[in-house]
Design a protein around this motif. Structure first.
Motif, PDB file in Angstrom:
ATOM      1  N   LEU A  81       0.819  -1.220   0.000  1.00 28.65           N
ATOM      2  CA  LEU A  81       0.000   0.000   0.000  1.00 28.65           C
ATOM      3  C   LEU A  81       0.848   1.263   0.000  1.00 28.65           C
ATOM      4  CD1 LEU A  81      -2.807  -1.064   2.505  1.00 28.65           C
ATOM      5  CD2 LEU A  81      -3.049  -0.713   0.044  1.00 28.65           C
ATOM      6  N   GLY A  82       2.149   1.131   0.241  1.00 30.45           N
ATOM      7  CA  GLY A  82       3.033   2.293   0.237  1.00 30.45           C
ATOM      8  C   GLY A  82       2.721   3.280   1.339  1.00 30.45           C
ATOM      9  N   LEU A  83       2.377   2.785   2.523  1.00 32.81           N
ATOM     10  CA  LEU A  83       1.953   3.671   3.603  1.00 32.81           C
ATOM     11  C   LEU A  83       3.085   4.564   4.092  1.00 32.81           C
ATOM     12  CD1 LEU A  83      -0.236   1.233   5.764  1.00 32.81           C
ATOM     13  CD2 LEU A  83      -0.967   2.793   3.939  1.00 32.81           C
ATOM     14  N   THR A  84       2.758   5.824   4.333  1.00 28.63           N
ATOM     15  CA  THR A  84       3.713   6.790   4.877  1.00 28.63           C
ATOM     16  C   THR A  84       3.045   7.557   6.016  1.00 28.63           C
ATOM     17  OG1 THR A  84       3.028   8.453   3.240  1.00 28.63           O
ATOM     18  CG2 THR A  84       4.938   7.077   2.688  1.00 28.63           C
ATOM     19  N   PRO A  85       3.834   8.092   6.956  1.00 29.45           N
ATOM     20  CA  PRO A  85       3.263   8.796   8.102  1.00 29.45           C
ATOM     21  C   PRO A  85       2.299   9.900   7.685  1.00 29.45           C
ATOM     22  CG  PRO A  85       5.593   8.410   8.462  1.00 29.45           C
ATOM     23  CD  PRO A  85       5.318   8.006   7.039  1.00 29.45           C
ATOM     24  N   GLY A  86       1.184   9.968   8.407  1.00 26.46           N
ATOM     25  CA  GLY A  86       0.197  11.008   8.158  1.00 26.46           C
ATOM     26  C   GLY A  86      -0.923  10.602   7.222  1.00 26.46           C
ATOM     27  N   GLN A  87      -0.783   9.488   6.529  1.00 18.82           N
ATOM     28  CA  GLN A  87      -1.842   9.043   5.633  1.00 18.82           C
ATOM     29  C   GLN A  87      -3.009   8.456   6.415  1.00 18.82           C
ATOM     30  OE1 GLN A  87       0.113   6.295   2.879  1.00 18.82           O
ATOM     31  NE2 GLN A  87       0.101   7.883   1.298  1.00 18.82           N
ATOM     32  N   ARG A  88      -4.153   8.312   5.709  1.00 25.18           N
ATOM     33  CA  ARG A  88      -5.347   7.681   6.286  1.00 25.18           C
ATOM     34  C   ARG A  88      -5.547   6.326   5.623  1.00 25.18           C
ATOM     35  NH1 ARG A  88     -10.676  10.297   5.794  1.00 25.18           N
ATOM     36  NH2 ARG A  88     -11.190   9.368   7.817  1.00 25.18           N
ATOM     37  N   LEU A  89      -5.748   5.307   6.457  1.00 25.29           N
ATOM     38  CA  LEU A  89      -5.994   3.948   5.991  1.00 25.29           C
ATOM     39  C   LEU A  89      -7.365   3.496   6.478  1.00 25.29           C
ATOM     40  CD1 LEU A  89      -5.110   1.098   4.870  1.00 25.29           C
ATOM     41  CD2 LEU A  89      -4.185   0.672   7.170  1.00 25.29           C
ATOM     42  N   LEU A  90      -8.152   2.916   5.578  1.00 28.16           N
ATOM     43  CA  LEU A  90      -9.402   2.257   5.950  1.00 28.16           C
ATOM     44  C   LEU A  90      -9.154   0.754   5.906  1.00 28.16           C
ATOM     45  CD1 LEU A  90     -12.486   2.275   6.528  1.00 28.16           C
ATOM     46  CD2 LEU A  90     -12.836   2.217   4.042  1.00 28.16           C
ATOM     47  N   ASP A  91      -9.377   0.078   7.024  1.00 25.86           N
ATOM     48  CA  ASP A  91      -9.204  -1.367   7.101  1.00 25.86           C
ATOM     49  C   ASP A  91     -10.591  -2.003   7.158  1.00 25.86           C
ATOM     50  OD1 ASP A  91      -7.976  -3.845   7.317  1.00 25.86           O
ATOM     51  OD2 ASP A  91      -7.832  -3.750   9.491  1.00 25.86           O
ATOM     52  N   VAL A  92     -11.013  -2.578   6.027  1.00 25.04           N
ATOM     53  CA  VAL A  92     -12.362  -3.132   5.888  1.00 25.04           C
ATOM     54  C   VAL A  92     -12.363  -4.570   6.390  1.00 25.04           C
ATOM     55  CG1 VAL A  92     -14.232  -3.629   4.284  1.00 25.04           C
ATOM     56  CG2 VAL A  92     -12.736  -1.669   3.875  1.00 25.04           C
ATOM     57  N   GLY A  93     -13.209  -4.851   7.368  1.00 23.07           N
ATOM     58  CA  GLY A  93     -13.179  -6.169   7.997  1.00 23.07           C
ATOM     59  C   GLY A  93     -11.953  -6.273   8.880  1.00 23.07           C
ATOM     60  N   CYS A  94     -11.872  -5.402   9.881  1.00 23.45           N
ATOM     61  CA  CYS A  94     -10.630  -5.216  10.640  1.00 23.45           C
ATOM     62  C   CYS A  94     -10.366  -6.311  11.663  1.00 23.45           C
ATOM     63  CB  CYS A  94     -10.643  -3.857  11.335  1.00 23.45           C
ATOM     64  SG  CYS A  94     -11.894  -3.685  12.635  1.00 23.45           S
TER      65      CYS A  94
END
Length: 433
Positions: free
Chosen positions: A197-210
């Motif tokens: 997903l290329g996550l970096t600090p400050g981003q928003r992630l939605l985890d569906v079925g967490c």
């Protein structure tokens, strides 16, 4: 004279037309069949009645869940041999009607009826879901189906899943025989998703079925993102919120009891959907993909981690596995990976990578079975003996299905690529930065 096992063996072989590869131990203590083979334990006549009233997979499942049937010896070898005889022979009404035209088959059935005792059908185990077979996938029916599977008790799932509390395929760098552990493999899976997903600090992630919050916690703690995790299970949500609080991440992780169709606070920079899309249903899958697409920023990435079935020549003949549908995942439906990719693209996504990790799920399931068996008495006390037997059967049978390539599991990375065509993806494949 104790001879029920020999009579059963002879009648079943007459009915199937092939030698029985497993040994039988019957309720009267008698045994028959190949020495050293896994033993099918038929604890009472009721097991035979269940199979007569519901031949095939569902009858076997009912007998197993009720404790009327068991396997002594190598569980996987026993299931493999039994599935080769019955699960794959085709048990629809037309096949059975054709078989019953054979006088020898009819004679075998009469012999089994005589052996089974009183003819009334046994009631299905209480763990069986009783409802119409049409898969509606409304918000109400999805919530009820999720509750059936996941609201079994968090203590029970702690036994099965171990400390990671991740209920999806792990990513094994090395099997346990080479020093790998389930906890490390689950951590590596979560990290792989974050990198894809290329996550970096400050981003928003939605985890569906967490689930129980493992992905949300890992992404927030290790990658500095803000996460919204959604689930339809109240027990999962309560457990996940406590874990988030214990980790000191309440300022970055929010856990909601919410349907994905009700999320309105986009856009998100990335979405993870791990082991959730199997619950969506074929009729709702395009809607699912479109909803997630609308929740993403242009250039945002979706990681869809999903079990897949093999495509059929005639897709109209596909039917949901009776045991899974009745006892494990009510309303669950599997699609081929090609169908999943097509639906994501129809919803406007650009599919950038598909990685099959089929063998990894077999390793994961075998470890879950080992965990369950190691604390069997406590697990049966927490969830009920019938429910514990359901989980043992479904996980062991699923491990075999993955090993034999009957089903697979894939991570599909897709991007909401903007009109400019700039996907934000690296030039080199499998460089997740």
């Amino acid at each position: 004279m104790a001879d029920a096992a020999l009579r059963l063996k002879s009648l079943v072989e007459q009915l199937l037309g092939v030698p029985l590869p497993v040994r039988i131990r019957a309720w009267d203590g008698s045994q028959a069949g190949p020495p050293g083979a896994p033993t099918l334990v038929v604890r009472n006549r009721r097991a035979v009645r269940r199979l007569l009233w519901k031949p095939g997979e569902l009858g076997l499942a009912r007998a197993w869940v009720a404790g009327d049937l068991d396997i002594d010896g190598d569980l996987y070898a026993g299931l493999d041999l039994v599935s080769g005889l019955l699960w794959e022979r085709g048990e629809d009404a037309r096949t059975l009607a054709q078989a019953l035209r054979d006088p020898e088959v009819r004679a075998a059935v009469r012999g089994l009826v005589a052996l089974a005792g009183p003819p009334l059908p046994p009631a299905p185990p209480r763990e069986e879901v009783r409802r119409p077979r049409r898969h509606l996938h409304t918000k109400r029916t999805d919530r009820r189906a999720i509750s059936h599977h996941y609201d079994v008790g968090n203590d029970f799932y702690e036994i099965v899943l171990g400390p990671s509390m991740v209920y999806s395929c792990a990513y094994w760098q090395a099997p346990e025989s080479d020093g790998g552990t389930l906890e490390a493999a689950q951590r590596d899976k979560l990290e792989l998703i974050c990198r894809k997903l290329g996550l970096t600090p400050g981003q928003r992630l939605l985890d569906v079925g967490c689930g129980w919050g493992s992905m949300a916690i890992h992404a927030a703690r290790e990658h500095g993102v803000s996460v919204v995790g959604i689930t339809l299970s109240r027990e999962q949500a309560a457990y996940a919120r406590k874990r988030v609080a214990d980790e000191g991440l309440t300022d970055r992780v929010e856990i909601r009891v919410q349907d994905y169709r009700d999320v309105t606070d986009g856009p998100y920079d990335a979405i993870s959907s791990v082991g959730m899309a199997e619950h969506v249903g074929a009729e709702r899958y395009l809607e699912y993909a479109e909803v997630l697409g609308r929740l993403l920023e242009p250039g945002g990435r979706l990681l869809n981690h999903q079990i897949a079935r093999r495509p059929q020549r005639d897709e109209s003949t596909y039917s949901v596995d009776e045991f899974i549908d009745s006892y494990v995942f009510p309303d669950g439906e599997l699609a081929s990976v090609g169908t999943t990719v097509t639906q994501l693209e129809r919803a406007g996504f650009e599919v950038r990578d598909v990685e099959s990790i089929r063998e990894h799920y077999a390793l994961t399931l075998r470890r879950w079975v080992t965990n369950l068996e190691a604390e069997w008495a406590r697990a049966a006390r927490l969830a009920g003996a019938g429910r514990a037997r359901v989980w043992r059967l479904y996980m062991a049978a699923s491990a075999l299905a993955f090993e034999h390539n009957r089903i697979g599991v894939n991570q599909v990375l897709a991007v909401r690529t903007p009109e400019s065509g700039d996907s934000g993806m690296p030039l080199r494949a499998r460089t997740w930065n």
